[in-house]
Design a protein around this motif. Structure first.
Motif, mmCIF file in Angstrom:
data_model
loop_
_atom_site.group_PDB
_atom_site.id
_atom_site.type_symbol
_atom_site.label_atom_id
_atom_site.label_comp_id
_atom_site.label_asym_id
_atom_site.label_seq_id
_atom_site.Cartn_x
_atom_site.Cartn_y
_atom_site.Cartn_z
ATOM 1 N N GLU A 151 1.289 -1.243 0.051
ATOM 2 C CA GLU A 151 0.293 -0.160 -0.223
ATOM 3 C C GLU A 151 0.691 1.191 -0.040
ATOM 4 N N THR A 152 0.222 2.253 -0.379
ATOM 5 C CA THR A 152 0.552 3.505 -0.715
ATOM 6 C C THR A 152 0.029 4.070 0.559
ATOM 7 N N VAL A 153 0.934 4.816 1.661
ATOM 8 C CA VAL A 153 0.017 5.565 2.693
ATOM 9 C C VAL A 153 0.431 6.882 2.996
ATOM 10 N N HIS A 154 -0.347 7.967 3.570
ATOM 11 C CA HIS A 154 -0.401 9.420 3.462
ATOM 12 C C HIS A 154 -0.158 9.659 4.860
ATOM 13 N N ASP A 155 0.749 11.025 5.256
ATOM 14 C CA ASP A 155 0.915 11.527 6.148
ATOM 15 C C ASP A 155 1.540 10.668 7.826
ATOM 16 N N SER A 156 2.525 10.159 6.540
ATOM 17 C CA SER A 156 3.194 8.740 7.783
ATOM 18 C C SER A 156 4.367 9.408 8.427
ATOM 19 N N ILE A 157 4.499 8.891 9.866
ATOM 20 C CA ILE A 157 5.150 9.252 10.939
ATOM 21 C C ILE A 157 6.565 8.499 11.268
ATOM 22 N N ARG A 158 7.501 7.976 11.147
ATOM 23 C CA ARG A 158 8.374 7.417 10.950
ATOM 24 C C ARG A 158 8.450 7.053 12.726
ATOM 25 N N LEU A 159 8.166 5.383 13.522
ATOM 26 C CA LEU A 159 8.363 6.088 14.545
ATOM 27 C C LEU A 159 9.565 5.023 15.656
ATOM 28 N N THR A 160 10.481 4.519 14.497
ATOM 29 C CA THR A 160 11.416 3.768 14.486
ATOM 30 C C THR A 160 12.008 3.590 13.388
ATOM 31 N N TRP A 161 13.508 3.860 13.638
ATOM 32 C CA TRP A 161 14.070 2.934 12.034
ATOM 33 C C TRP A 161 13.936 1.688 11.670
ATOM 34 N N SER A 162 13.562 0.714 12.309
ATOM 35 C CA SER A 162 13.193 -0.924 11.495
ATOM 36 C C SER A 162 11.774 -0.793 10.867
ATOM 37 N N GLY A 163 11.130 0.171 11.220
ATOM 38 C CA GLY A 163 10.003 0.697 10.639
ATOM 39 C C GLY A 163 8.940 0.594 10.859
ATOM 40 N N MET A 164 8.540 0.779 11.831
ATOM 41 C CA MET A 164 7.579 1.727 12.752
ATOM 42 C C MET A 164 6.977 2.849 12.564
ATOM 43 N N TYR A 165 5.840 2.526 12.044
ATOM 44 C CA TYR A 165 5.058 3.902 11.453
ATOM 45 C C TYR A 165 3.465 4.665 12.130
ATOM 46 N N ALA A 166 3.316 5.217 12.356
ATOM 47 C CA ALA A 166 2.262 5.690 12.455
ATOM 48 C C ALA A 166 1.328 6.833 11.928
ATOM 49 N N HIS A 167 0.453 6.567 10.341
ATOM 50 C CA HIS A 167 0.104 7.700 9.123
ATOM 51 C C HIS A 167 -1.682 6.450 9.429
ATOM 52 N N ALA A 168 -1.855 7.681 7.895
ATOM 53 C CA ALA A 168 -3.224 7.362 7.623
ATOM 54 C C ALA A 168 -4.113 6.100 7.373
ATOM 55 N N ALA A 169 -4.888 5.784 7.625
ATOM 56 C CA ALA A 169 -6.036 4.494 7.081
ATOM 57 C C ALA A 169 -7.299 4.822 6.689
ATOM 58 N N PRO A 170 -7.867 5.904 5.569
ATOM 59 C CA PRO A 170 -8.966 5.801 5.954
ATOM 60 C C PRO A 170 -9.748 4.273 5.335
ATOM 61 N N TRP A 171 -9.133 3.168 4.494
ATOM 62 C CA TRP A 171 -10.000 2.325 4.408
ATOM 63 C C TRP A 171 -9.905 1.558 6.075
ATOM 64 N N ASN A 172 -8.947 2.013 6.929
ATOM 65 C CA ASN A 172 -10.326 1.743 8.045
ATOM 66 C C ASN A 172 -10.732 1.854 9.333
ATOM 67 N N ALA A 173 -11.447 3.820 8.685
ATOM 68 C CA ALA A 173 -12.156 4.019 9.701
ATOM 69 C C ALA A 173 -13.620 3.790 9.881
ATOM 70 N N ALA A 174 -13.496 2.503 10.034
ATOM 71 C CA ALA A 174 -15.024 1.776 10.658
ATOM 72 C C ALA A 174 -14.761 1.644 12.028
ATOM 73 N N PHE A 175 -13.424 1.359 12.011
ATOM 74 C CA PHE A 175 -13.236 0.795 13.456
ATOM 75 C C PHE A 175 -12.080 2.132 14.495
ATOM 76 N N PHE A 176 -12.577 3.102 13.732
ATOM 77 C CA PHE A 176 -11.352 3.560 14.539
ATOM 78 C C PHE A 176 -12.361 3.566 16.084
ATOM 79 N N GLY A 177 -11.733 4.155 16.939
ATOM 80 C CA GLY A 177 -12.637 4.253 18.474
ATOM 81 C C GLY A 177 -13.498 3.266 19.094
ATOM 82 N N THR A 178 -13.279 1.427 18.368
ATOM 83 C CA THR A 178 -14.112 0.783 18.877
ATOM 84 C C THR A 178 -13.223 -0.390 20.153
#
Length: 75
Positions: A24-51
């Motif tokens: 996948e190509t993801v947007h608004d990515s923020i690198r949290l670790t050099w090994s590849g952990m990111y926080a990023h936008a995931a609009p395809w998963n919006a139905a599960f946010f906050g559950t």
């Protein structure tokens, strides 16, 4: 800690040994670790946010702002 704001990033599961689970190509990515952990936008998963149940890793992304403020000492 945030290591870098990287914006748009291609994420491919084969690079971390997970076979072809995603590419996948993801947007608004923020690198949290050099090994590849990111926080990023995931609009395809919006139905599960906050559950997530509050007793299962309670964090600010699990509940709405009003409920979060009720738990705050700074109400």
């Amino acid at each position: 800690m945030v290591l870098a704001k990287e914006g748009t990033v291609r994420m491919n599961s084969e690079t971390v040994g997970l076979g072809d689970a995603y590419d996948e190509t993801v947007h608004d990515s923020i690198r949290l670790t050099w090994s590849g952990m990111y926080a990023h936008a995931a609009p395809w998963n919006a139905a599960f946010f906050g559950t997530v149940a509050p007793n299962d890793g309670f964090g600010d992304w699990n509940v709405g702002w009003d409920q979060w403020r009720q738990k705050s000492a700074l109400r």
